[in-house]
Each structure stands twice: as structure tokens, then as C-alpha cells.
Design a protein around this motif. Structure first.
Motif, mmCIF file in Angstrom:
data_model
loop_
_atom_site.group_PDB
_atom_site.id
_atom_site.type_symbol
_atom_site.label_atom_id
_atom_site.label_comp_id
_atom_site.label_asym_id
_atom_site.label_seq_id
_atom_site.Cartn_x
_atom_site.Cartn_y
_atom_site.Cartn_z
ATOM 1 N N GLY A 15 96.543 102.001 -1.441
ATOM 2 C CA GLY A 15 95.696 101.063 -0.706
ATOM 3 C C GLY A 15 96.445 100.323 0.388
ATOM 4 N N THR A 18 97.961 102.900 3.687
ATOM 5 C CA THR A 18 97.173 103.806 4.527
ATOM 6 C C THR A 18 96.211 103.023 5.385
ATOM 7 N N VAL A 19 96.196 103.356 6.674
ATOM 8 C CA VAL A 19 95.300 102.729 7.623
ATOM 9 C C VAL A 19 94.294 103.770 8.059
ATOM 10 N N GLY A 20 93.037 103.356 8.204
ATOM 11 C CA GLY A 20 92.040 104.286 8.742
ATOM 12 C C GLY A 20 91.061 104.808 7.716
ATOM 13 N N GLY A 21 90.951 104.101 6.570
ATOM 14 C CA GLY A 21 89.862 104.416 5.654
ATOM 15 C C GLY A 21 90.207 105.391 4.557
ATOM 16 N N GLY A 22 89.197 105.640 3.721
ATOM 17 C CA GLY A 22 89.368 106.370 2.477
ATOM 18 C C GLY A 22 89.969 107.756 2.632
ATOM 19 N N TYR A 23 89.505 108.519 3.642
ATOM 20 C CA TYR A 23 89.969 109.893 3.743
ATOM 21 C C TYR A 23 91.429 109.973 4.176
ATOM 22 N N MET A 25 93.566 108.261 2.925
ATOM 23 C CA MET A 25 94.334 108.016 1.703
ATOM 24 C C MET A 25 94.592 109.284 0.903
ATOM 25 N N PHE A 59 84.535 105.463 -0.735
ATOM 26 C CA PHE A 59 85.168 106.685 -1.247
ATOM 27 C C PHE A 59 86.438 106.395 -2.047
ATOM 28 N N ALA A 60 87.356 105.605 -1.462
ATOM 29 C CA ALA A 60 88.640 105.350 -2.123
ATOM 30 C C ALA A 60 88.448 104.616 -3.455
ATOM 31 N N GLY B 20 81.255 107.803 2.996
ATOM 32 C CA GLY B 20 82.392 107.018 3.465
ATOM 33 C C GLY B 20 82.062 105.838 4.351
ATOM 34 N N GLN B 52 89.490 98.533 11.112
ATOM 35 C CA GLN B 52 90.123 99.833 11.302
ATOM 36 C C GLN B 52 91.625 99.719 11.541
ATOM 37 N N THR B 54 93.607 97.442 9.943
ATOM 38 C CA THR B 54 94.326 97.003 8.747
ATOM 39 C C THR B 54 94.257 98.081 7.671
ATOM 40 N N PRO B 55 95.218 98.066 6.739
ATOM 41 C CA PRO B 55 95.204 99.088 5.697
ATOM 42 C C PRO B 55 93.995 98.939 4.781
ATOM 43 N N GLY B 56 93.712 100.002 4.045
ATOM 44 C CA GLY B 56 92.666 99.936 3.037
ATOM 45 C C GLY B 56 91.397 100.649 3.440
ATOM 46 N N PRO B 57 90.469 100.784 2.454
ATOM 47 C CA PRO B 57 89.203 101.460 2.730
ATOM 48 C C PRO B 57 88.391 100.672 3.769
ATOM 49 N N VAL B 58 87.838 101.369 4.762
ATOM 50 C CA VAL B 58 87.073 100.689 5.811
ATOM 51 C C VAL B 58 85.871 99.937 5.225
ATOM 52 N N PRO B 180 94.096 106.532 15.301
ATOM 53 C CA PRO B 180 93.198 105.419 15.626
ATOM 54 C C PRO B 180 93.951 104.116 15.878
#
Lengths: 196, 197
Positions: A15, A18-23, A25, A59-60, B20, B52, B54-58, B180
């Protein structure tokens, strides 16, 4: 038995780094869960990815919930989720406090005038890649199919994305209704297809 | 009352997001900007930039930031806004996580079922439209007049700089697969430079 702190630490790393969302990761998750700890086989991991995509939500977080549950049940699941989202939430909170305080700052304002069009471009860019992916699938699946099936597959490939975008954008339809309608349509289409 | 609304709204958003974080954007936009008016469209674009970068799920990042901003905009102090952000991010994962416990085993057994596959196929196609709609809805806001470099088309003031940044980032992201975060940082610097002169 797998330790809670191991589960926490693995998802904490995934968590936080990773930057840029679940995928984004996925590679790190695979390294942690499959290669490093061997909690899942490659096949189980891919099954979980498919399953997390099929479920609603983030997703994550779905991946974390599934892995945690498999390893240590409900508490394992909670530990994995908290590990996954703890740092992101803290980061965002710090930034939110910062931007709500410095919203009227002229430099922050100028930076954001540059950022806004970029963000919309970043959201728009995957639309075409996602669509091409679907097109490839339709093409390979309907190569030997009947004319009717091929026609409906290609019609839906063009019509459904355009229709759902127009309904939301121009007619102000709630996206939730579009999602519900799409699920229903998929159900009816699937029923008709299995009957024939 | 606001906190209850926040919880309920993000509960719904979590339950109906497929595919997602990007598809969640359309739902959050509809609820938070259009329906409840908790923030302006420009603030929403800022929120997307931050979530977008910062780390973590969007999805989690967006919910956290939206919950925070909504409470601050309603005139409450920062510590209550922090509660609001936690409520939003909790609400957004409750139903999906419950579903993980209830149906994931069943779904795993039936993952090759033609009905499940058909529903997922149509959902994926609709989600592409959802993401496109989110981008389209943001365009009037992000292309609107900036301090310098505007042109007028059909009595509407467009910012030339914004359009250039949009096209450049779109091209670099789509064709060149540029990262990104690099693109976001570069556009922030571009904004700072362009509008400082």
C-alpha cells in the motif's frame, strides 16, 4: 500458522510503495504473496485477481481482504486491509489539510491550473486501451461463431460504452443505474446465449 | 446529518463500483459534485490530482479526500473533517469486503460460468463508458479561462495552455506509457511557470 504481523507488514509495503492505484500494486503483491512468503501459488493468485475484478469496490482492498481471510480468517482480513490503506489515508489527510489551508495561495493555484487538464487526460487515456482489450477478446471469441453472435458481440462492443457515456454525460443519468442496467443486460444476454 | 449522508453515499459508491478506482470517479463525481454539491467541479479535479500522486488505491484516496473536503466546505473544523474522511473510506469498503466473505468462494467455483462471464463482459464495457463520462464531465471546468492565453469559441473562453497540457499528457500516457506521477509533476511545474509570467 501465518503471523498477523507478517500479513500486516506485507500489505503495508504494498500500500505504501505503489502510486497509481490498485493495478499498479499487482507486481509488488505477487512478489510478496507468491514469491517471498509462498502464501499463494501463482494460479491461486491469478484466481484472486480475477475474483477481485469481478467484485465491486476497491480492487486492492478486495485483494487484501481475500488473502487475509484465506490466511487467518476475519481478523487476518482486517489486518491486511488496515495494512494496505493505513499509509495512503495518512498521506491523503496530510495533503488535504495542506490544500484546504493553502487553497488561496497564488502558487498552489498556479500549480493546480497546470495539473487539472493533466489529470483529466490521465483518466481519458486508458479508455481506449481498455476498449481495444475488449475488442481483441471479442475478435478471438467470435472467430468461429455464428453470424448472429458475431453481430451482437460487435454491436455491444461499440454501443454499450458510447451509450453509457452519453447517458451519464449528456442526460445526467446516475452511473449506479447504468451499472445496474449493464449487469441486467449481461444476465439476459447470457441466458439467451446459453439457451441457443 | 452530514456524516450520515457521507456514510450512506460512500456505502452506495463502494457497492456499485466495478473495475477499479477510475470507474469509481464517475460515481463519486455524480454523488459529491452533482447531487450533493459538497464541492465544486474544480475542487474535484484537484482531488483527482492529489489521489493519483499519492501512494495507495485510488478509490480509497479519493474517498478519503472527498470526505475531508466535504466536511470542511460545510464549515466544520479540521478534526471533524478527519472523522468525515475516515467515515467515507470505511463506508466505501464495507459492502465489497462483506461480499468477499459471502460470495468469493461461490464465485471462484463458478468463474467459468457463462452467465457470470456475460455479466462481467457487459459491465466491463459499461465501465469504459463510465470512465469516459467522468473525463467528459470535467472538461468544461479544466478548459475554462486561465489568467493568460485564452481564446473564445462559441462565446466560451477556452484556455489554450490547458488544451495543450491535456493533449500532451494524453499522448504521452496513451502512446508512450509515460508514468502518471511524472506527468502530473511536470504539468504542475508547467502551470507554475506558465502562469507566473
Amino acid at each position: 500458522m501465518v503471523k498477523y504481523c507478517d500479513i500486516f507488514w506485507s500489505f503495508f509495503k504494498v500500500g505504501t510503495f505503489t502510486v497509481g492505484g490498485g493495478y499498479a500494486m499487482l507486481p509488488l503483491m505477487q512478489r510478496e504473496l507468491v514469491e517471498r512468503h509462498r502464501w499463494l501459488t501463482e494460479e491461486e493468485f491469478l484466481d484472486q485477481v480475477a475474483l477481485s475484478q469481478a467484485m465491486p469496490g476497491v480492487f486492492a482492498v478486495n485483494m487484501a481482504a481475500m488473502t487475509g481471510q484465506r490466511l487467518r480468517g476475519a481478523i487476518g482480513s482486517a489486518v491486511a486491509i488496515v495494512g494496505n490503506i493505513l499509509m495512503p489515508i495518512l498521506f491523503i489527510l496530510l495533503l488535504a489539510i495542506f490544500f484546504c489551508t493553502f487553497r488561496d495561495n497564488v502558487y498552489v493555484d498556479r500549480i493546480f491550473m497546470g495539473l487539472r487538464p493533466a489529470v483529466v487526460a490521465l483518466i481519458a487515456a486508458p479508455v481506449f486501451a481498455l476498449w481495444k482489450n475488449e475488442k481483441r477478446k471479442v475478435k478471438s471469441e467470435t472467430d468461429n461463431a455464428s453470424h448472429v453472435l458475431r453481430l451482437t458481440s460487435y454491436l455491444s462492443l461499440y454501443l454499450i460504452p458510447i451509450l453509457s457515456a452519453l447517458l451519464i454525460w449528456l442526460f445526467g443519468v446516475n452511473p449506479i443505474l447504468v451499472v445496474l442496467a449493464a449487469a441486467l443486460l449481461g444476465l439476459i444476454y447470457g441466458k439467451l446465449k446459453t439457451k441457443n | 446529518m452530514l456524516f450520515f449522508q457521507l456514510f450512506y453515499t460512500f456505502l452506495l459508491i463502494g457497492a456499485f463500483t466495478f473495475g477499479g478506482g477510475y470507474s469509481m470517479i464517475a460515481l463519486i463525481q455524480n454523488e459529491v459534485v452533482t447531487h450533493h454539491g459538497w464541492m465544486t467541479s474544480a475542487e474535484f479535479a484537484d482531488l483527482l490530482a492529489v489521489s493519483q500522486m499519492t501512494p495507495g488505491p485510488v478509490g480509497i484516496n479519493t474517498a478519503t479526500y472527498a470526505g475531508y473536503t466535504a466536511v470542511v466546505n460545510a464549515g466544520y473544523p479540521h478534526w471533524l473533517a478527519i472523522c468525515g474522511s475516515l467515515i467515507a473510506s470505511f463506508a466505501v469498503i464495507v459492502i465489497p469486503v462483506a461480499l468477499v466473505f459471502i460470495v468469493s468462494r461461490w464465485l471462484l467455483r463458478h468463474k467459468d460460468n457463462p452467465l457470470v462471464a456475460s455479466v462481467m463482459r457487459v459491465l466491463r464495457l459499461a465501465v469504459i463508458g463510465l470512465i469516459a463520462a467522468a473525463a467528459l464531465q470535467l472538461m468544461p471546468t479544466v478548459f475554462s479561462a486561465t489568467p493568460t492565453g485564452n481564446i473564445s469559441i462559441f462565446n466560451f473562453q477556452f484556455s489554450v495552455f490547458s488544451i495543450i497540457i491535456f493533449l500532451a499528457v494524453f499522448f504521452l500516457s496513451w502512446r508512450k506509457k509515460a508514468s502518471p506521477i511524472a506527468l502530473i509533476l511536470a504539468s504542475g511545474v508547467a502551470g507554475l511557470v506558465i502562469y507566473s509570467f
